[in-house]
Scaffold this active site. Structure first.
Site, PDB file in Angstrom:
ATOM      1  N   TRP A 189       0.861  -1.194   0.000  1.00  0.00           N
ATOM      2  CA  TRP A 189       0.000   0.000   0.000  1.00  0.00           C
ATOM      3  C   TRP A 189       0.886   1.229   0.000  1.00  0.00           C
ATOM      4  CZ3 TRP A 189      -0.378   4.035   3.648  1.00  0.00           C
ATOM      5  CH2 TRP A 189      -1.279   5.047   3.257  1.00  0.00           C
ATOM      6  N   GLU A 230      -3.082  -2.946  -2.545  1.00  0.00           N
ATOM      7  CA  GLU A 230      -4.238  -2.338  -1.854  1.00  0.00           C
ATOM      8  C   GLU A 230      -4.589  -0.976  -2.434  1.00  0.00           C
ATOM      9  OE1 GLU A 230      -3.570  -1.660   2.323  1.00  0.00           O
ATOM     10  OE2 GLU A 230      -5.644  -1.037   2.685  1.00  0.00           O
ATOM     11  N   LYS A 232      -7.125   2.587  -2.721  1.00  0.00           N
ATOM     12  CA  LYS A 232      -7.760   3.544  -1.806  1.00  0.00           C
ATOM     13  C   LYS A 232      -8.407   4.651  -2.619  1.00  0.00           C
ATOM     14  CE  LYS A 232      -6.786   5.931   2.528  1.00  0.00           C
ATOM     15  NZ  LYS A 232      -5.820   6.173   3.604  1.00  0.00           N
ATOM     16  N   ASP A 263      -9.855  -2.987   1.383  1.00  0.00           N
ATOM     17  CA  ASP A 263      -9.959  -2.407   2.726  1.00  0.00           C
ATOM     18  C   ASP A 263     -11.360  -1.812   2.856  1.00  0.00           C
ATOM     19  OD1 ASP A 263      -9.925  -0.357   4.805  1.00  0.00           O
ATOM     20  OD2 ASP A 263      -7.754  -0.644   4.890  1.00  0.00           O
ATOM     21  N   HIS A 266     -11.944   1.984   2.387  1.00  0.00           N
ATOM     22  CA  HIS A 266     -11.295   2.689   1.286  1.00  0.00           C
ATOM     23  C   HIS A 266     -12.185   3.032   0.111  1.00  0.00           C
ATOM     24  CE1 HIS A 266      -6.829   1.784   2.344  1.00  0.00           C
ATOM     25  NE2 HIS A 266      -7.500   2.336   3.328  1.00  0.00           N
ATOM     26  N   HIS A 290      -8.768  -6.095   4.365  1.00  0.00           N
ATOM     27  CA  HIS A 290      -8.455  -5.271   5.523  1.00  0.00           C
ATOM     28  C   HIS A 290      -9.786  -4.929   6.168  1.00  0.00           C
ATOM     29  CE1 HIS A 290      -4.105  -3.657   4.886  1.00  0.00           C
ATOM     30  NE2 HIS A 290      -4.169  -4.965   5.086  1.00  0.00           N
ATOM     31  N   ASP A 298     -12.598   9.099   8.180  1.00  0.00           N
ATOM     32  CA  ASP A 298     -11.609   8.150   8.691  1.00  0.00           C
ATOM     33  C   ASP A 298     -11.921   6.743   8.215  1.00  0.00           C
ATOM     34  OD1 ASP A 298      -9.409   7.240  10.360  1.00  0.00           O
ATOM     35  OD2 ASP A 298     -10.978   6.265  11.522  1.00  0.00           O
ATOM     36  N   ASP A 300     -10.407   3.972   9.451  1.00  0.00           N
ATOM     37  CA  ASP A 300      -9.781   2.984  10.326  1.00  0.00           C
ATOM     38  C   ASP A 300     -10.337   2.925  11.746  1.00  0.00           C
ATOM     39  OD1 ASP A 300      -7.566   2.104   8.403  1.00  0.00           O
ATOM     40  OD2 ASP A 300      -7.309   4.271   8.444  1.00  0.00           O
ATOM     41  N   ASP A 330      -7.419  -3.908   9.980  1.00  0.00           N
ATOM     42  CA  ASP A 330      -6.706  -2.646   9.776  1.00  0.00           C
ATOM     43  C   ASP A 330      -7.479  -1.507  10.412  1.00  0.00           C
ATOM     44  OD1 ASP A 330      -5.030  -0.647   9.009  1.00  0.00           O
ATOM     45  OD2 ASP A 330      -5.533  -0.713   6.875  1.00  0.00           O
TER      46      ASP A 330
HETATM   47  C1  RNT Z   1      -3.986   2.960   4.634  1.00  0.00           C
HETATM   48  C2  RNT Z   1      -4.078   1.496   4.340  1.00  0.00           C
HETATM   49  C3  RNT Z   1      -2.971   0.658   4.897  1.00  0.00           C
HETATM   50  C4  RNT Z   1      -2.531   1.103   6.275  1.00  0.00           C
HETATM   51  C5  RNT Z   1      -1.541   0.185   6.915  1.00  0.00           C
HETATM   52  C6  RNT Z   1      -0.909   0.792   8.123  1.00  0.00           C
HETATM   53  O1  RNT Z   1      -5.107   3.648   4.299  1.00  0.00           O
HETATM   54  O2  RNT Z   1      -5.312   1.016   4.783  1.00  0.00           O
HETATM   55  O3  RNT Z   1      -3.339  -0.670   4.866  1.00  0.00           O
HETATM   56  O4  RNT Z   1      -3.612   1.266   7.142  1.00  0.00           O
HETATM   57  O5  RNT Z   1      -0.623  -0.231   5.998  1.00  0.00           O
HETATM   58 ZN    ZN Z   2      -5.659  -1.076   4.773  1.00  0.00          ZN
END
Ligand code: RNT
Ligand code: ZN
Length: 422
Positions: A189, A230, A232, A263, A266, A290, A298, A300, A330
Site C-alpha cells: 500500500w 491495496e 484507496k 480495505d 477505502h 483489511h 476516517d 480505520d 486494519d
Molecule cells: C492505509 C491502508 C494501509 C494502512 C496500513 C498501516 O489507508 O489502509 O493498509 O492502514 O498499511
Molecule cells: Zn488497509
C-alpha cells in the site's frame, strides 16, 4: 464442551437444539470457525509508530487520534500486549507486521537496507506461538515520502529507493513464510496522491505500474509468499486524487494475477466491500481483506458487529470463498485501551463469521424457489437466533473468556502493566 461453565452449557444446549431444528449443526459451525485465522495488525498496539526511532511522525494520509496511556514502546512490549490480546481471542491467528517494526538494535537501518535478520525476533515469537505472519512494506512516515509520492514519484531516484524497499520486503515476507511453514501475504500500500485536482492523472499511474513490475520481477515460491496490492479512494491530504485507485489495482491484479486487497474503509462512505468479493474472485486468484470501519473521513475505526461486517462474513461463507480469502484487520484507535481495541475488533470479526456459519439453509432454498417474501422474512428472523450462546460455548471450549469477562483481564493488565509505562 468440557470447559463450559454450567450456565453457558445450559444456554448452549437449548441453542443447539433450536439450530438443529432448522438444519444447522452448531458443532460443525464451531469446528469451521476454529479453522479461520485472522491476521492481527501489529500497528494497533503503538498508534502506527514503528521502531525506527527516527522521530519521524506518522504520514501518508492516515492519522491516529487519542492519547490513551500505555502504548507499546518496544518490540517486547508490543509482543507482550499481543500475547494478552491473543489470550482473549478464541481460535489460532496470525500476525500482520509492518516493515518499520523491525528490530534494528539502535542502529539506523534505512528502508532500502532492511533484511530478514531484522525480523528474527518477530519470527521466533510467531513460531513459539504457532502463528503465521503477514508483512507490509512501509511506504510512509519517511523523509523520502514527505511530498506524498513514493513508487509513483516523478524522480527516478525516489522511485528506486521505494522499489528497493518493496523488493526487500518481499524477500523478508518469503523468509517469514518459509520459517513458519505458511505463506506470508506481503501487501503493498502506498499513499501517493494529490490534495488538489491534478492536471495529469495518467503519468503517475504509468510510473506506478512500471515500479510495481520491478517490485514483482522476481518470482517467489507461493508456498512461502503471496503478493497483494491495496487500493484507496482518498486519504488525508490526498482528497482529490490517489494514484493507486480501485480501478488501477483491480486492473493490475487481474493482469498479473496478484491478490487484491480490499480495505473496508477505502471506498465511498456508503459503498461496502462485501458485494465486490464475488466479482473480483472471478478474476484474481485470491484476495486479502483489511477489515476496518470507515466513519466519515476516517477509514480505520475499530470494527464493530455492524451490517457491513456481517455482509462481508456472509459473502465468504455463503460462496465458500474462505479458502481464497486472507482476512486481516486494519484499524487504529488511540482513544481507548489498545488491547481492548484488538480484542473487540477481532472478536467481532469472528462473531460475524460464526453468525454466517450458522445461517439456516432455508434462506437459500427460499431464494432458489423464487419465494423472495420468505427470503426476506427468514433473513430478518435469523438475526434473533441464539448465536450468542454458541459464541460463549465456543469461547469457553477455546479456553478464552466468554461474555465480557475478557474486559476484566484487560483492566487487570492495564493496572499491572500498562499504567507503569511512562
Ligand atoms: C492505509 C491502508 C494501509 C494502512 C496500513 C498501516 O489507508 O489502509 O493498509 O492502514 O498499511
Ligand atoms: Zn488497509
Amino acid at each position: 464442551m468440557a470447559k463450559s461453565s454450567k450456565s453457558t452449557a445450559q444456554s448452549y444446549s437449548s441453542a443447539k437444539a433450536r439450530y438443529a431444528g432448522m438444519g444447522v449443526d452448531t458443532e460443525a459451525a464451531m469446528a469451521a470457525l476454529a479453522r479461520i485465522p485472522i491476521s492481527l495488525h501489529c500497528w494497533q498496539g503503538d498508534d502506527v509508530g514503528g521502531f525506527e526511532n527516527t522521530g519521524e511522525g506518522l504520514s501518508g494520509g492516515i492519522a491516529v487520534t487519542g492519547n490513551y496511556p500505555g502504548k507499546a514502546r518496544t518490540p517486547d512490549e508490543l509482543r507482550a500486549d499481543l500475547d494478552t490480546a491473543l489470550s482473549l481471542i478464541p481460535g489460532k491467528h496470525r500476525l500482520n507486521l509492518h516493515a518499520f517494526y523491525g528490530e534494528f538494535g539502535g542502529k539506523k537501518v534505512d528502508r532500502d537496507e532492511i533484511e530478514p535478520k531484522h525480523f528474527k525476533g518477530w519470527i521466533d515469537w510467531a513460531k513459539a506461538n504457532g502463528m503465521g505472519m503477514d508483512f507490509n512494506p512501509t511506504c510512509f512516515s519517511h523523509p523520502k515520502a514527505a511530498d506524498g509520492f513514493t513508487l509513483s514519484h516523478p524522480k527516478k531516484a525516489i522511485r528506486d529507493f521505494w522499489i528497493e524497499h518493496c523488493v526487500r520486503s518481499r524477500e523478508i515476507g518469503a523468509a517469514m513464510g518459509k520459517a513458519l511453514g505458511s505463506p506470508t501475504v506481503t501487501n503493498v500500500w502506498i499513499p501517493d496522491g494529490y490534495k488538489d485536482t491534478p492536471v495529469d492523472r495518467l503519468a503517475p499511474r504509468q510510473r506506478l505500474a512500471d515500479s510495481l513490475d520491478k517490485v514483482f520481477a522476481k518470482p517467489l515460491n507461493p508456498k512461502h509468499h503471496l503478493d497483494a496490492v491495496e487500493c484507496k479512494l482518498f486519504g488525508i491530504g490526498s482528497e482529490s486524487y490517489v494514484v493507486g485507485s480501485h480501478e488501477f489495482y483491480m486492473g493490475y491484479a487481474i493482469r498479473n494475477q496478484k491478490l487484491l486487497c480490499l480495505d473496508a474503509g477505502h471506498f465511498h462512505p456508503t459503498e461496502g466491500i462485501a458485494d465486490k468479493i464475488s466479482s473480483v474472485l472471478m478474476f484474481v486468484p485470491e484476495i486479502l481483506l483489511h477489515v476496518s470501519r470507515g466513519v466519515r473521513w476516517d477509514s480505520d475505526h475499530v470494527v464493530t458487529l455492524d451490517d457491513a461486517l456481517q455482509s462481508i462474513a456472509s459473502e465468504l461463507v455463503r460462496n465458500n470463498l474462505l479458502s481464497r480469502t486472507h482476512i486481516g484487520l486494519d484499524f487504529f484507535d488511540a482513544s481507548i485501551n489498545r488491547i481492548a481495541a484488538w480484542t473487540i475488533g477481532t472478536r467481532n470479526t469472528l462473531k460475524a463469521l460464526l453468525i454466517a456459519l450458522l445461517e439456516p439453509p432455508a434462506l437459500r432454498e427460499a431464494e432458489k424457489s423464487g419465494d423472495l417474501t420468505t427470503r426476506l422474512a427468514l433473513m430478518e428472523e435469523a438475526k434473533g437466533l441464539p448465536w450468542g450462546a454458541v459464541w460463549d460455548a465456543w469461547c469457553e471450549s477455546q479456553n478464552v473468556p466468554s461474555g465480557t469477562r475478557w474486559l476484566d483481564e484487560v483492566k487487570h493488565y492495564e493496572s499491572s502493566v500498562l499504567s507503569k509505562r511512562g
